[in-house]
Design a protein around this motif. Structure first.
Motif, PDB file in Angstrom:
ATOM      1  N   GLU A  42     -24.971  44.881   6.488  1.00 48.24           N
ATOM      2  CA  GLU A  42     -25.318  43.579   7.035  1.00 48.24           C
ATOM      3  C   GLU A  42     -24.649  43.405   8.389  1.00 48.24           C
ATOM      4  O   GLU A  42     -23.820  44.212   8.790  1.00 48.24           O
ATOM      5  CB  GLU A  42     -24.872  42.498   6.048  1.00 48.24           C
ATOM      6  N   SER A 257     -31.750  42.353  -4.385  1.00 42.49           N
ATOM      7  CA  SER A 257     -32.017  41.079  -3.720  1.00 42.49           C
ATOM      8  C   SER A 257     -33.218  41.134  -2.793  1.00 42.49           C
ATOM      9  O   SER A 257     -33.590  40.139  -2.195  1.00 42.49           O
ATOM     10  CB  SER A 257     -30.784  40.615  -2.948  1.00 42.49           C
ATOM     11  N   THR A 272     -29.111  37.730  -6.617  1.00 43.83           N
ATOM     12  CA  THR A 272     -28.373  37.485  -5.382  1.00 43.83           C
ATOM     13  C   THR A 272     -26.979  38.059  -5.489  1.00 43.83           C
ATOM     14  O   THR A 272     -26.465  38.294  -6.580  1.00 43.83           O
ATOM     15  CB  THR A 272     -28.230  35.987  -5.086  1.00 43.83           C
ATOM     16  N   ILE A 273     -26.393  38.296  -4.302  1.00 47.17           N
ATOM     17  CA  ILE A 273     -24.973  38.611  -4.245  1.00 47.17           C
ATOM     18  C   ILE A 273     -24.309  37.296  -3.884  1.00 47.17           C
ATOM     19  O   ILE A 273     -24.609  36.737  -2.830  1.00 47.17           O
ATOM     20  CB  ILE A 273     -24.686  39.666  -3.167  1.00 47.17           C
TER      21      ILE A 273
ATOM     22  N   SER B 189     -28.584  39.809   1.873  1.00 44.44           N
ATOM     23  CA  SER B 189     -27.982  39.266   0.656  1.00 44.44           C
ATOM     24  C   SER B 189     -27.989  37.742   0.681  1.00 44.44           C
ATOM     25  O   SER B 189     -28.008  37.096  -0.360  1.00 44.44           O
ATOM     26  CB  SER B 189     -26.563  39.805   0.480  1.00 44.44           C
ATOM     27  N   ILE B 190     -27.980  37.139   1.869  1.00 42.99           N
ATOM     28  CA  ILE B 190     -28.003  35.685   2.001  1.00 42.99           C
ATOM     29  C   ILE B 190     -29.437  35.174   1.904  1.00 42.99           C
ATOM     30  O   ILE B 190     -29.712  34.112   1.325  1.00 42.99           O
ATOM     31  CB  ILE B 190     -27.397  35.266   3.359  1.00 42.99           C
ATOM     32  N   GLN B 191     -30.351  35.955   2.444  1.00 44.07           N
ATOM     33  CA  GLN B 191     -31.777  35.627   2.404  1.00 44.07           C
ATOM     34  C   GLN B 191     -32.240  35.331   0.986  1.00 44.07           C
ATOM     35  O   GLN B 191     -32.916  34.339   0.727  1.00 44.07           O
ATOM     36  CB  GLN B 191     -32.536  36.834   2.975  1.00 44.07           C
ATOM     37  N   GLN B 193     -30.464  34.272  -1.525  1.00 45.70           N
ATOM     38  CA  GLN B 193     -29.912  32.984  -1.979  1.00 45.70           C
ATOM     39  C   GLN B 193     -30.758  31.820  -1.485  1.00 45.70           C
ATOM     40  O   GLN B 193     -31.070  30.896  -2.244  1.00 45.70           O
ATOM     41  CB  GLN B 193     -28.484  32.797  -1.439  1.00 45.70           C
TER      42      GLN B 193
END
Lengths: 328, 325
Positions: A42, A257, A272-273, B189-191, B193
């Motif tokens: 990321e 995810s 999700t993480i 990983s935020i997407q 959520q």
């Protein structure tokens, strides 16, 4: 075969007014001639700084404080500024994310490519320009004689990225570092550029390090994958193995995810993480992923796991994965 | 049939570009070109296309941040372009936007609570206490804690900022949300959520979404129906699984083939994608110079969006010809 590139224990740090951060924290990896390695992570995980460290192009407030980068048997970190310049753009080339900001807006593209050729091959200007037109043809730009006279703003985003690839390829490098080469482009143009890089790689037996945040791109183009998290490589393996059998909880989470394409059943909710990427300014001791990890145990808070081979060719830096594998 | 919420008819938006100081010739760009589209209550309509295809312009027209050059948009049977400033304010209460970039869409000098509360102040809803109460309720709903209420945007991560933007859009309890690339600035990983959050909120508040994105995987995950745009026109409109299982328009097929997939089996030479988009002012189909199946008629006539089998729409001469057989 001796590896083309071998990085050992590389640490790149930055001194900022908020203190020192480790952008690249003890990375080791190796690359065979002709291999494509995908580096996934990321934003802020240090993947770009790893590439810039290889090129010795890190910004002024950064420095490499530990490790070695052997390229064809020579430690790049021990070379003088003069010597590294003769490698950069010649044997090792780089393609950047944003073609508009990496091309000079006031120089015609033909001349920009010729500049790179003249720098390394000592050819007369005319011949270099002819070579650069040849290079433009190679990357699939229609009517290259006329296009060489264009300025960057006259080209579309996809065409500009082709010019960047042409420039990188102009001296037939042994190693190409592609840093998010298609992130600024549309999917259809992205597919064209990725195909182009793969074709050129085959033709010239060049090794490629492909840096991306897109797991789909990695699955389609890379042979081996290294997953980075907070400056470290947490998992490293052959591409089929990583997607079929991810071992690190971060890799597992990343794959789960993804919407749709990577898992065929369309579930209502995505895995999700939890949480977000930790700030590099105050990394606590222990595993940097533990606060987002559902497996975390006391050991994870105390000691940082090392990257260990727990299956043939499959390296992972996770205490739990290493232990369960041992038990089996 | 569920209620019709938004009905768009023959919508056009042209921008005039002046090129250079001494160039008197102006270029006209058809950002949105003859678009017809219906949005039904309770659905998620996905709008997908490449950059410059006019999807954001369409979103801005629907929220009336832009006025159309011609055509109509009606919301619950009322033409939104005939609204005066008072009824426009009421309309804005019903239709809210979530923006792409959570870094530039929040005022850096205002705290999270103030940002989320602002729409209530503007619309004179409730008093001080009830406003603060509903802000805290909503913050909990979108996954922000009460302690974060007095923090400023720079203290939040990208995903948390997007949660603030979502809370701000929801505080007026709108019926429809127009989300313009809400996750494309976020890490993978935020997407996930944020996508989950948007799905949950749709259930809880009974929302209708117009979901704009260039990412086909995200669109697939979120949408009930999908509209594919190419150079200002909608070229295909169908149910989610129809688009992904049996894409009709050559452009849709090409788009889907270009998406990198984690399925290594699918690897191999995909549909070759040739050429680039537009030729200015050319006649015929917009897509003709990239199309693999070009017919003579494509040079002459622009195809219109046609009903195929009474369940889906496609603007392509080839598909209509097959249909007639």
């Amino acid at each position: 075969m001796p590896p083309l590139l071998e990085i050992k224990e590389l640490i790149t740090v930055f001194d900022t007014n908020r203190g020192r951060i480790k952008a690249v924290d003890g990375v080791s990896l190796s690359l065979q001639p002709g291999e494509t390695l995908g580096i996934v992570g990321e934003s802020g995980c240090g993947k770009t700084m790893l590439a810039l460290s290889i090129m010795r192009l890190i910004p002024a407030n950064g420095s490499i404080i530990n490790g070695s980068i052997f390229f064809q048997g020579q430690d790049l970190l021990k070379l003088s500024a003069e010597e590294i310049r003769s490698k950069r753009g010649n044997e090792i080339a780089m393609v950047f994310q944003e073609p508009m900001t990496s091309l000079n807006p006031v120089i015609r593209i033909g001349e920009q490519i010729a500049e790179a050729i003249r720098l390394h091959q000592n050819l007369p200007a005319k011949q270099a320009l002819a070579l650069s037109i040849e290079q433009l043809r190679e990357v699939g730009i229609p009517d290259p004689e006329r296009r060489a006279q264009d300025y960057p703003h006259q080209l579309s985003g996809g065409m500009r990225q082709r010019v960047m690839v042409a420039m990188a390829m102009s001296c037939h490098p042994r190693l190409l570092l592609a840093d998010e080469p298609t992130t600024a482009l549309d999917v259809t143009i992205q597919a064209q550029i990725l195909d182009l890089i793969s074709d050129l790689k085959e033709k010239n037996n060049m090794a490629v390090i492909l840096i991306t945040h897109d797991l789909g791109i990695v699955a389609q183009t890379a042979e081996n994958v290294a997953v980075m998290y907070a400056g470290k490589i947490v998992e490293n393996s052959q591409v089929n193995e990583i997607f079929a059998n991810p071992l690190h909880p971060y890799t597992k989470g990343l794959i789960a995810s993804l919407p749709a394409s990577c898992s065929n059943d369309r579930q209502e909710h995505l895995e999700t993480i939890p949480g977000s990427v930790p700030s590099l300014y105050n990394l606590a001791a222990g595993c940097s992923f533990r606060e987002r990890c559902s497996w975390a145990e006391t050991l994870c808070a105390e000691q940082d796991p090392e990257l260990r081979e727990i299956k043939s060719g499959h390296f992972v830096a996770c205490w739990i994965a290493q232990q369960t594998k041992k038990l089996n | 049939m569920p209620d019709l919420l938004v009905d768009i008819q023959k919508l056009n938006k042209k921008y005039t570009l002046t090129s250079g100081m001494f160039n008197s010739k102006n270029r006209v760009v058809d950002a949105v070109n003859d678009v017809n589209l219906k949005i039904f209550k309770g659905e998620t309509l996905g709008l997908v296309g490449e950059s410059g295809c006019g999807k954001s312009t369409l979103a801005r027209l629907i929220t009336r941040l832009e006025k159309p050059s011609s055509g109509f948009i009606s919301f619950k049977g009322e033409n939104i372009n005939s609204y005066n400033s008072k009824s426009l304010k009421a309309y804005r209460r019903n239709v809210q936007l979530i923006f792409q970039d959570p870094y530039s869409s929040l005022n850096p000098r205002k705290s999270a609570a103030v940002i989320i509360k602002e729409p209530l102040t503007i619309h004179h809803i409730g008093d001080r206490n009830t406003r603060s109460k509903s802000v805290l309720e909503l913050m909990a709903k979108v996954g922000l804690s009460a302690e974060q209420a007095n923090r400023y945007p720079h203290e939040f991560s990208g995903g948390q900022r997007q949660r603030i933007g979502i809370a701000r859009a929801l505080i007026l309890r709108p019926e429809m949300i127009v989300a313009d690339e809400p996750v494309s600035a976020l890490d993978v990983s935020i997407q996930a959520q944020i996508l989950n959050l948007l799905k949950d909120l749709k259930q809880d508040f009974g929302l209708t979404y117009l979901f704009v994105s260039h990412d086909l995987n995200v669109i697939r995950h979120m949408s009930d129906r999908i509209a594919v745009m190419y150079l200002g026109q909608i070229v295909e409109l169908a149910q989610n699984h129809d688009i992904y299982d049996y894409p009709l328009h050559p452009y849709t097929q090409m788009l889907l083939a270009a998406v990198p997939s984690c399925d290594r089996q699918k690897k191999g030479k995909k549909v070759a994608i040739k050429g680039e988009a537009r030729i200015e002012g050319a006649r015929g189909c917009n897509f003709k110079n990239r199309c693999l199946y070009k017919l003579p008629v494509c040079e002459e006539q622009q195809p219109v969006l046609k009903d195929i089998n009474n369940k889906r729409f496609c603007a392509c001469h080839l598909v209509s010809a097959k249909e007639e057989e």
